[in-house]
Design a protein around this motif. Structure first.
Motif, PDB file in Angstrom:
ATOM      1  N   LYS A  84       5.460   7.223   1.231  1.00 33.95           N
ATOM      2  CA  LYS A  84       4.622   6.988   2.409  1.00 33.95           C
ATOM      3  C   LYS A  84       4.264   5.510   2.448  1.00 33.95           C
ATOM      4  O   LYS A  84       3.709   4.983   1.496  1.00 33.95           O
ATOM      5  CB  LYS A  84       3.354   7.835   2.352  1.00 33.95           C
ATOM      6  CG  LYS A  84       3.641   9.321   2.428  1.00 33.95           C
ATOM      7  CD  LYS A  84       2.374  10.125   2.392  1.00 33.95           C
ATOM      8  CE  LYS A  84       2.706  11.607   2.522  1.00 33.95           C
ATOM      9  NZ  LYS A  84       1.484  12.429   2.566  1.00 33.95           N
ATOM     10  N   ILE A  85       4.608   4.866   3.577  1.00 34.95           N
ATOM     11  CA  ILE A  85       4.380   3.428   3.717  1.00 34.95           C
ATOM     12  C   ILE A  85       3.532   3.193   4.965  1.00 34.95           C
ATOM     13  O   ILE A  85       3.969   3.488   6.079  1.00 34.95           O
ATOM     14  CB  ILE A  85       5.711   2.665   3.861  1.00 34.95           C
ATOM     15  CG1 ILE A  85       6.743   3.166   2.855  1.00 34.95           C
ATOM     16  CG2 ILE A  85       5.484   1.173   3.702  1.00 34.95           C
ATOM     17  CD1 ILE A  85       8.155   2.735   3.179  1.00 34.95           C
ATOM     18  N   PRO A  86       2.319   2.658   4.791  1.00 32.70           N
ATOM     19  CA  PRO A  86       1.468   2.395   5.958  1.00 32.70           C
ATOM     20  C   PRO A  86       2.079   1.339   6.885  1.00 32.70           C
ATOM     21  O   PRO A  86       2.669   0.363   6.423  1.00 32.70           O
ATOM     22  CB  PRO A  86       0.169   1.868   5.337  1.00 32.70           C
ATOM     23  CG  PRO A  86       0.191   2.318   3.927  1.00 32.70           C
ATOM     24  CD  PRO A  86       1.642   2.360   3.541  1.00 32.70           C
ATOM     25  N   LYS A  87       1.920   1.570   8.171  1.00 29.30           N
ATOM     26  CA  LYS A  87       2.365   0.591   9.163  1.00 29.30           C
ATOM     27  C   LYS A  87       1.370  -0.568   9.196  1.00 29.30           C
ATOM     28  O   LYS A  87       0.195  -0.409   8.894  1.00 29.30           O
ATOM     29  CB  LYS A  87       2.428   1.221  10.550  1.00 29.30           C
ATOM     30  CG  LYS A  87       3.501   2.263  10.707  1.00 29.30           C
ATOM     31  CD  LYS A  87       3.439   2.804  12.113  1.00 29.30           C
ATOM     32  CE  LYS A  87       4.447   3.884  12.359  1.00 29.30           C
ATOM     33  NZ  LYS A  87       4.329   4.448  13.716  1.00 29.30           N
ATOM     34  N   ILE A  88       1.867  -1.718   9.578  1.00 29.52           N
ATOM     35  CA  ILE A  88       0.985  -2.872   9.773  1.00 29.52           C
ATOM     36  C   ILE A  88       0.308  -2.707  11.122  1.00 29.52           C
ATOM     37  O   ILE A  88       0.967  -2.480  12.139  1.00 29.52           O
ATOM     38  CB  ILE A  88       1.774  -4.191   9.723  1.00 29.52           C
ATOM     39  CG1 ILE A  88       2.266  -4.439   8.304  1.00 29.52           C
ATOM     40  CG2 ILE A  88       0.909  -5.347  10.209  1.00 29.52           C
ATOM     41  CD1 ILE A  88       3.078  -5.700   8.148  1.00 29.52           C
ATOM     42  N   GLU A  89      -1.016  -2.808  11.097  1.00 29.23           N
ATOM     43  CA  GLU A  89      -1.776  -2.663  12.327  1.00 29.23           C
ATOM     44  C   GLU A  89      -1.889  -4.014  13.009  1.00 29.23           C
ATOM     45  O   GLU A  89      -2.371  -4.975  12.436  1.00 29.23           O
ATOM     46  CB  GLU A  89      -3.168  -2.119  12.021  1.00 29.23           C
ATOM     47  CG  GLU A  89      -3.144  -0.732  11.435  1.00 29.23           C
ATOM     48  CD  GLU A  89      -4.535  -0.242  11.074  1.00 29.23           C
ATOM     49  OE1 GLU A  89      -5.521  -0.759  11.636  1.00 29.23           O
ATOM     50  OE2 GLU A  89      -4.623   0.646  10.223  1.00 29.23           O
TER      51      GLU A  89
ATOM     52  N   ARG B 269       0.815  -1.218   0.000  1.00 29.27           N
ATOM     53  CA  ARG B 269       0.000   0.000   0.000  1.00 29.27           C
ATOM     54  C   ARG B 269       0.850   1.271   0.000  1.00 29.27           C
ATOM     55  O   ARG B 269       0.343   2.361   0.243  1.00 29.27           O
ATOM     56  CB  ARG B 269      -0.947   0.000   1.200  1.00 29.27           C
ATOM     57  CG  ARG B 269      -1.950  -1.139   1.152  1.00 29.27           C
ATOM     58  CD  ARG B 269      -3.014  -1.043   2.233  1.00 29.27           C
ATOM     59  NE  ARG B 269      -2.457  -0.940   3.579  1.00 29.27           N
ATOM     60  CZ  ARG B 269      -2.896  -0.069   4.494  1.00 29.27           C
ATOM     61  NH1 ARG B 269      -3.862   0.755   4.237  1.00 29.27           N
ATOM     62  NH2 ARG B 269      -2.339  -0.046   5.699  1.00 29.27           N
ATOM     63  N   ALA B 270       2.126   1.154  -0.292  1.00 28.46           N
ATOM     64  CA  ALA B 270       3.023   2.316  -0.297  1.00 28.46           C
ATOM     65  C   ALA B 270       2.694   3.240  -1.467  1.00 28.46           C
ATOM     66  O   ALA B 270       2.254   2.794  -2.526  1.00 28.46           O
ATOM     67  CB  ALA B 270       4.469   1.847  -0.387  1.00 28.46           C
ATOM     68  N   GLU B 271       2.922   4.534  -1.259  1.00 22.25           N
ATOM     69  CA  GLU B 271       2.701   5.541  -2.292  1.00 22.25           C
ATOM     70  C   GLU B 271       3.932   6.430  -2.398  1.00 22.25           C
ATOM     71  O   GLU B 271       4.448   6.914  -1.393  1.00 22.25           O
ATOM     72  CB  GLU B 271       1.485   6.402  -1.952  1.00 22.25           C
ATOM     73  CG  GLU B 271       0.181   5.649  -1.941  1.00 22.25           C
ATOM     74  CD  GLU B 271      -1.010   6.533  -1.597  1.00 22.25           C
ATOM     75  OE1 GLU B 271      -0.812   7.750  -1.393  1.00 22.25           O
ATOM     76  OE2 GLU B 271      -2.116   6.010  -1.524  1.00 22.25           O
ATOM     77  N   ALA B 272       4.384   6.653  -3.638  1.00 26.33           N
ATOM     78  CA  ALA B 272       5.559   7.496  -3.879  1.00 26.33           C
ATOM     79  C   ALA B 272       5.164   8.662  -4.763  1.00 26.33           C
ATOM     80  O   ALA B 272       4.337   8.523  -5.663  1.00 26.33           O
ATOM     81  CB  ALA B 272       6.668   6.684  -4.537  1.00 26.33           C
ATOM     82  N   SER B 273       5.788   9.824  -4.503  1.00 23.89           N
ATOM     83  CA  SER B 273       5.535  11.002  -5.332  1.00 23.89           C
ATOM     84  C   SER B 273       6.816  11.825  -5.439  1.00 23.89           C
ATOM     85  O   SER B 273       7.744  11.665  -4.649  1.00 23.89           O
ATOM     86  CB  SER B 273       4.401  11.845  -4.739  1.00 23.89           C
ATOM     87  OG  SER B 273       4.771  12.347  -3.468  1.00 23.89           O
ATOM     88  N   MET B 274       6.822  12.714  -6.438  1.00 18.41           N
ATOM     89  CA  MET B 274       7.966  13.599  -6.649  1.00 18.41           C
ATOM     90  C   MET B 274       7.410  14.982  -6.959  1.00 18.41           C
ATOM     91  O   MET B 274       6.583  15.124  -7.867  1.00 18.41           O
ATOM     92  CB  MET B 274       8.825  13.102  -7.803  1.00 18.41           C
ATOM     93  CG  MET B 274      10.018  13.979  -8.102  1.00 18.41           C
ATOM     94  SD  MET B 274      11.439  13.533  -7.132  1.00 18.41           S
ATOM     95  CE  MET B 274      12.229  12.456  -8.273  1.00 18.41           C
TER      96      MET B 274
END
Length: 101
Positions: free
Chosen positions: A85-90, A72-77
């Protein structure tokens, strides 16, 4: 790199690199960012006194401080600043176990 309650955020200045020239991998607890910065204005016969830009391939590995969900990570420039941004495991901290008789 910093964290919020929900995610790990990595930011890096990567000016002069097109987003399609970056490769980002997340494996277990390590993020690897690789890419290549090419000099489009190579001038022969000039003697530089100082040059701040690094040209060529680069790679950086970052060890993450907690478990993340890489799918579920999202990368931008934006304006030469790379953000991942990488979500933590709940994980539930309290787990009730029913006792059988």
């Amino acid at each position: 790199m910093y964290e919020t309650d929900d995610e790990i955020v990595i930011q890096a200045t990567i000016a002069g690199v097109n987003p399609e020239d970056l490769d980002v991998e997340i494996e277990n607890d390590v993020v690897t960012i690789t890419g290549e910065r090419t000099n489009t204005e190579e001038k022969k016969g000039q003697n530089y006194f100082f040059q701040e830009c690094f040209w060529g391939a680069f790679s950086r590995q970052i060890i993450l401080p907690s478990e993340v969900d890489g799918s579920r990570a999202e990368a931008s420039m934006k304006n030469g600043v790379f953000t991942l941004k990488i979500p933590k495991i709940e994980r539930k901290k309290l787990r009730k176990i029913k006792v059988r008789s």
